[in-house]
Design a protein around this motif. Sequence first.
Motif: not given
Length: 262
Positions: A117-145
């Motif tokens: 969605w950012d037409s300018e600037g660097p391309r940035k990698q987003l979290l994978t599904a597995q990373q989101v699962v691991e973060l949630a399992e470690s206690g980090w809050e996951i919310g919707s965007h």
Amino acid sequence: MDAEACLPAQALAPRLAPWILMYHSVADEAEDPYLLTVSPERFAEQMDWLYRSGRRGVSVRELLAAQARGRESKLVGLTFDDGYADFARHAVPVLRDHGFTATAYVLPDLLGACNHWDSEGPRKQLLTAQQVVELAESGWEIGSHGLGHRALAGLAPDELERQTRESRRALEDLVAGPVSGFCYPYGAVDLPAARAVRDAGYDYACAIDHSSLTGRHALPRSYVGDRDGAWRLRAKHGRHRWREAVTGLRWAPPRTAAGERP
């Protein structure tokens, strides 16, 4: 139509908002046209300042639970929009070192993709599904965007419902647990969007600016960039408190001739 749907915008959530900081990416970037990237070194300095000033960074979920008990005075909400992979790489280790928590708002339709969605600037990698699962399992809050970083303000009712309900359902299936927080893409929120988020079952939602919608489903936040050192963070906290005071006066019921609230 239910009675609550007829209430003015402020009635969606009348409590004033605690201090919440808004981050996006934590990385070293040569180009940052949208000013959404904080270097790892600067981020560590900012977290050090919070710690040294007697504050503790927490997820919005934890912050609001503390507020309900009247114990939020030394807490600061830490939020990370868009679900960049550098949250896990650069932000999480610093937060853990300080005993902080945080909320990451992710896009279930774009997990493992990049910020197209950012037409300018660097391309940035987003979290994978597995990373989101691991973060949630470690206690980090996951919310919707939302599903794919689409602004909600002005959308048709059926698309509002899809963006809010389906993103929550997808994330709850992924992390095998509740997803109670929403964050408006681009900070764009109007009354139909706020009501759609509320009706989708979210406990709260984060916006950016103070407005007539400010409340539980349009919490204001303070933008944080790479230029923000200790002095600027103190100033932003002061500005937040001033805006909260103005908001409180705006919402206060009028006094009677005797000087009492009716």
